[in-house]
Design a protein around this motif. Structure first.
Motif, PDB file in Angstrom:
ATOM      1  N   UNK A  62      -2.794 -33.401 -14.775  1.00 33.96           N
ATOM      2  CA  UNK A  62      -1.916 -34.550 -14.574  1.00 33.96           C
ATOM      3  C   UNK A  62      -1.688 -34.812 -13.085  1.00 33.96           C
ATOM      4  N   UNK A  63      -1.555 -33.740 -12.319  1.00 34.44           N
ATOM      5  CA  UNK A  63      -1.326 -33.879 -10.884  1.00 34.44           C
ATOM      6  C   UNK A  63      -2.500 -34.549 -10.184  1.00 34.44           C
ATOM      7  N   UNK A  64      -3.715 -34.183 -10.596  1.00 33.62           N
ATOM      8  CA  UNK A  64      -4.922 -34.668  -9.914  1.00 33.62           C
ATOM      9  C   UNK A  64      -5.450 -35.977 -10.491  1.00 33.62           C
ATOM     10  N   UNK A  65      -4.827 -36.498 -11.549  1.00 33.38           N
ATOM     11  CA  UNK A  65      -5.382 -37.668 -12.238  1.00 33.38           C
ATOM     12  C   UNK A  65      -5.458 -38.898 -11.351  1.00 33.38           C
ATOM     13  N   UNK A  66      -4.534 -39.028 -10.407  1.00 29.77           N
ATOM     14  CA  UNK A  66      -4.534 -40.229  -9.568  1.00 29.77           C
ATOM     15  C   UNK A  66      -5.405 -40.131  -8.336  1.00 29.77           C
ATOM     16  N   UNK A  67      -5.978 -38.940  -8.074  1.00 35.30           N
ATOM     17  CA  UNK A  67      -6.791 -38.766  -6.874  1.00 35.30           C
ATOM     18  C   UNK A  67      -5.939 -38.732  -5.617  1.00 35.30           C
ATOM     19  N   UNK A  68      -6.597 -38.696  -4.468  1.00 39.46           N
ATOM     20  CA  UNK A  68      -5.884 -38.669  -3.197  1.00 39.46           C
ATOM     21  C   UNK A  68      -5.783 -37.272  -2.629  1.00 39.46           C
ATOM     22  N   UNK A  69      -5.483 -37.206  -1.339  1.00 42.66           N
ATOM     23  CA  UNK A  69      -5.420 -35.920  -0.646  1.00 42.66           C
ATOM     24  C   UNK A  69      -4.171 -35.136  -1.008  1.00 42.66           C
ATOM     25  N   UNK A  70      -3.024 -35.832  -1.100  1.00 40.76           N
ATOM     26  CA  UNK A  70      -1.764 -35.154  -1.375  1.00 40.76           C
ATOM     27  C   UNK A  70      -1.782 -34.309  -2.640  1.00 40.76           C
ATOM     28  N   UNK A  71      -2.169 -34.885  -3.790  1.00 39.08           N
ATOM     29  CA  UNK A  71      -2.233 -34.079  -5.007  1.00 39.08           C
ATOM     30  C   UNK A  71      -3.180 -32.886  -4.907  1.00 39.08           C
ATOM     31  N   UNK A  72      -4.295 -33.046  -4.202  1.00 36.98           N
ATOM     32  CA  UNK A  72      -5.232 -31.931  -4.043  1.00 36.98           C
ATOM     33  C   UNK A  72      -4.576 -30.794  -3.269  1.00 36.98           C
ATOM     34  N   UNK A  73      -3.866 -31.132  -2.195  1.00 36.59           N
ATOM     35  CA  UNK A  73      -3.167 -30.107  -1.408  1.00 36.59           C
ATOM     36  C   UNK A  73      -2.129 -29.396  -2.265  1.00 36.59           C
ATOM     37  N   UNK A  74      -1.363 -30.171  -3.050  1.00 35.68           N
ATOM     38  CA  UNK A  74      -0.355 -29.567  -3.932  1.00 35.68           C
ATOM     39  C   UNK A  74      -0.999 -28.657  -4.967  1.00 35.68           C
ATOM     40  N   UNK A  75      -2.146 -29.079  -5.504  1.00 38.66           N
ATOM     41  CA  UNK A  75      -2.843 -28.264  -6.505  1.00 38.66           C
ATOM     42  C   UNK A  75      -3.319 -26.949  -5.896  1.00 38.66           C
ATOM     43  N   UNK A  76      -3.842 -26.999  -4.680  1.00 41.34           N
ATOM     44  CA  UNK A  76      -4.308 -25.774  -4.010  1.00 41.34           C
ATOM     45  C   UNK A  76      -3.133 -24.823  -3.776  1.00 41.34           C
ATOM     46  N   UNK A  77      -1.989 -25.369  -3.320  1.00 38.60           N
ATOM     47  CA  UNK A  77      -0.798 -24.533  -3.111  1.00 38.60           C
ATOM     48  C   UNK A  77      -0.355 -23.899  -4.430  1.00 38.60           C
ATOM     49  N   UNK A  78      -0.383 -24.692  -5.512  1.00 37.71           N
ATOM     50  CA  UNK A  78       0.041 -24.181  -6.818  1.00 37.71           C
ATOM     51  C   UNK A  78      -0.859 -23.048  -7.289  1.00 37.71           C
ATOM     52  N   UNK A  79      -2.161 -23.210  -7.114  1.00 39.95           N
ATOM     53  CA  UNK A  79      -3.112 -22.171  -7.547  1.00 39.95           C
ATOM     54  C   UNK A  79      -2.922 -20.906  -6.713  1.00 39.95           C
ATOM     55  N   UNK A  80      -2.748 -21.062  -5.401  1.00 39.53           N
ATOM     56  CA  UNK A  80      -2.557 -19.891  -4.540  1.00 39.53           C
ATOM     57  C   UNK A  80      -1.249 -19.177  -4.883  1.00 39.53           C
ATOM     58  N   UNK A  81      -0.201 -19.941  -5.128  1.00 37.92           N
ATOM     59  CA  UNK A  81       1.082 -19.335  -5.499  1.00 37.92           C
ATOM     60  C   UNK A  81       0.972 -18.610  -6.843  1.00 37.92           C
ATOM     61  N   UNK A  82       0.201 -19.167  -7.772  1.00 32.24           N
ATOM     62  CA  UNK A  82       0.011 -18.515  -9.070  1.00 32.24           C
ATOM     63  C   UNK A  82      -0.747 -17.204  -8.921  1.00 32.24           C
ATOM     64  N   UNK A  83      -1.681 -17.162  -7.988  1.00 32.56           N
ATOM     65  CA  UNK A  83      -2.399 -15.910  -7.728  1.00 32.56           C
ATOM     66  C   UNK A  83      -1.446 -14.840  -7.194  1.00 32.56           C
ATOM     67  N   UNK A  84      -0.534 -15.258  -6.327  1.00 28.20           N
ATOM     68  CA  UNK A  84       0.476 -14.312  -5.834  1.00 28.20           C
ATOM     69  C   UNK A  84       1.342 -13.838  -6.995  1.00 28.20           C
ATOM     70  N   UNK A  85       1.746 -14.787  -7.853  1.00 31.11           N
ATOM     71  CA  UNK A  85       2.583 -14.446  -8.993  1.00 31.11           C
ATOM     72  C   UNK A  85       1.902 -13.501  -9.963  1.00 31.11           C
ATOM     73  N   UNK A  86       0.586 -13.602 -10.077  1.00 34.29           N
ATOM     74  CA  UNK A  86      -0.138 -12.718 -10.994  1.00 34.29           C
ATOM     75  C   UNK A  86       0.066 -11.251 -10.628  1.00 34.29           C
TER      76      UNK A  86
END
Length: 495
Positions: free
Chosen positions: A408-432
């Protein structure tokens, strides 16, 4: 008032009348037969769920009290899961409450009144009705946290929760007053119309009101920077109350976020999405980093909740900003799916604490899980599935919930959502890390000397097993629940 239409509020009327009946009947029930009150409470919840299911099955969209209240498919789905969560919490808590003198009528009636507040929040179509439901839910939760009056930690947690909750309510009220001052209406649908066509006294007042509104909502989700109460309340409250706070109110908080921001303030999406993006990123980073340092399991799960709610909020900063408002159906169905599955997962996680707890011992430390596989391989496996789900590891439902949020975050495209998605994935790796640390403790560490065998009741064991299996089944077959959320959101938005 033009039209009451009480039928639209039938689930709430049934719940209120039956709760009053439970309150009266419990006066005549002796302590050694409190299971009768539990049975009556579960019957009340079943009746409420039955009425709500009829509304959902018939795709009912109705207004009550001259438009102050709305019943739609989204509301019906959330109410059904709120009822389910409440019932599971009460069943889970039997042994713990009996051992600690909490097995009283107040536990049942306060839970039901809190659920009623959630129902009002979920169906509110007016700013004051939102606040009415919020206060009914919050006041009941404050009392539940302090239910063990002889426990200093619970009393302290209740005071902190009450004071900070009152502050958050003030934020919401002030934000609502700013919106009313700018638009001249408390009706959410009329507010949306006036904002869309520019019939407002001041756009600056609207934006300022939205800031305070988002702050109040952030407190109810327990996200940064309004997270201060979460670790202390989670740790200090009795475990069944913590279980309740961590699950059902999140469903109601999601509902009022939808009502206020999407139904009421969608034309201001550019403004509130930026605030939510900052809150989500801060919650992901702080929640996951702080959880690593915790030795108390309930505090760790509190910081985990902060991070999980931050991840869920990312779904709300997707394509709406790109000028495609009806894509809010994708965003909010993903967020709705996430908050429902998180509630079911966190129920099982706190259920494991209740499973290991015994009279005189709370089993709140992470070290209490050491060697669980040697004592009970089956429940070690259940806890493993729950931890995998919270970490977002396939094939559990937590993985798919994170996937649809990122989609849902990436559906609209653009740089901002991609940056947010990368931060979310990295934070999830820390959480793991801290989730997998629990798995390592259960399977590779020796149990502490003198730890007794698990002695929980049969119903708790069965329910916990079903809860763990549900996390796996929903991960393997997520399409049914996701389709339910999507259909409900599409019909509610009219998209």
């Amino acid at each position: 008032m033009q039209e009451l239409n009480l039928i639209a509020a039938a689930p709430e009327i049934v719940l209120l009348a039956a709760t009053c009946l439970v309150l009266m009947v419990d006066l005549f029930v002796p302590d050694d037969k409190r299971y009768l009150t539990l049975s009556l409470t579960l019957t009340v919840l079943a009746l409420t769920a039955g009425v709500t299911w009829i509304f959902l099955a018939n795709d009912v969209v109705m207004y009550a009290f001259d438009g102050l209240y709305v019943t739609d498919p989204m509301a019906s789905v959330l109410k059904l899961f709120a009822v389910l969560v409440t019932a599971l919490v009460l069943i889970y808590s039997q042994g713990y409450a009996l051992d600690r003198g909490m097995w009283k009528g107040e536990l049942f009636t306060l839970s039901l009144f809190s659920l009623l507040g959630m129902f009002v929040m979920i169906s509110a179509n007016n700013l004051l009705v939102v606040y009415l439901g919020l206060e009914l839910q919050s006041l009941s939760l404050y009392a539940l946290v302090a239910l063990r009056r002889d426990d200093g930690r619970a009393t302290e947690a209740a005071m902190k929760y009450f004071v900070l909750g009152a502050l958050a309510s003030g934020f919401l009220l002030y934000g609502m007053s700013m919106l009313y001052g700018a638009s001249g209406t408390l009706d959410i649908n009329e507010l949306a119309r006036r904002v869309a066509v520019g019939e407002v006294a001041s756009r600056a007042a609207l934006v300022l009101g939205t800031v305070f509104l988002v702050a109040g909502l952030a407190f109810k989700f327990g996200v940064v920077p309004f997270h201060m109460w979460v670790p202390d309340v989670y740790e200090g409250a009795p475990t069944p109350v913590t279980m309740f706070i961590s699950s059902a109110p999140k469903l109601a908080a999601f509902a009022i976020t939808y009502r206020l921001l999407v139904e009421g303030l969608l034309p201001l999406a550019v403004d509130w999405q930026q605030m939510i993006a900052l809150i989500a990123v801060a919650s992901l980073i702080l929640g996951n980093l702080a959880a690593i340092a915790q030795t108390n399991l309930k505090r760790m799960l509190a910081y985990s909740t902060i991070a999980q709610m931050g991840f869920m909020l990312l779904a709300l900063v997707g394509p709406i900003t790109g000028g495609q408002p009806m894509n809010a159906t994708l965003d909010f169905s993903a967020a709705m799916f996430y908050v429902i599955t998180y509630s079911l997962t966190t129920l099982g996680t706190f259920g494991m604490i209740l499973l290991m707890a015994r009279q005189g011992h709370e089993a709140e430390e992470i070290s209490d899980l050491a060697g669980l596989n040697q004592r009970s391989p089956w429940y070690a496996l259940v806890m493993l599935m729950l931890m995998f789900s919270l970490a977002g590891i396939p094939p559990t439902v937590g993985f798919y919930a994170k996937f649809v949020v990122l989609e849902a975050l990436l559906a609209g495209g653009g740089t901002g959502p991609v940056v947010l998605a990368v931060i979310a994935v990295m934070a999830s790796l820390i959480g793991a890390f801290y989730y997998l640390r629990i798995v390592k403790l259960m399977y590779f560490d020796a149990p502490a000397a003198g730890v007794p065998q698990l002695a929980a009741s049969t119903d708790l064991r069965v329910l916990l097993s079903i809860n763990g299996a549900l996390v796996l089944v929903l991960g393997l077959f997520p399409q049914y629940l996701l389709q339910l959320c999507t259909d409900a959101m599409v019909r509610s938005l009219g998209g």
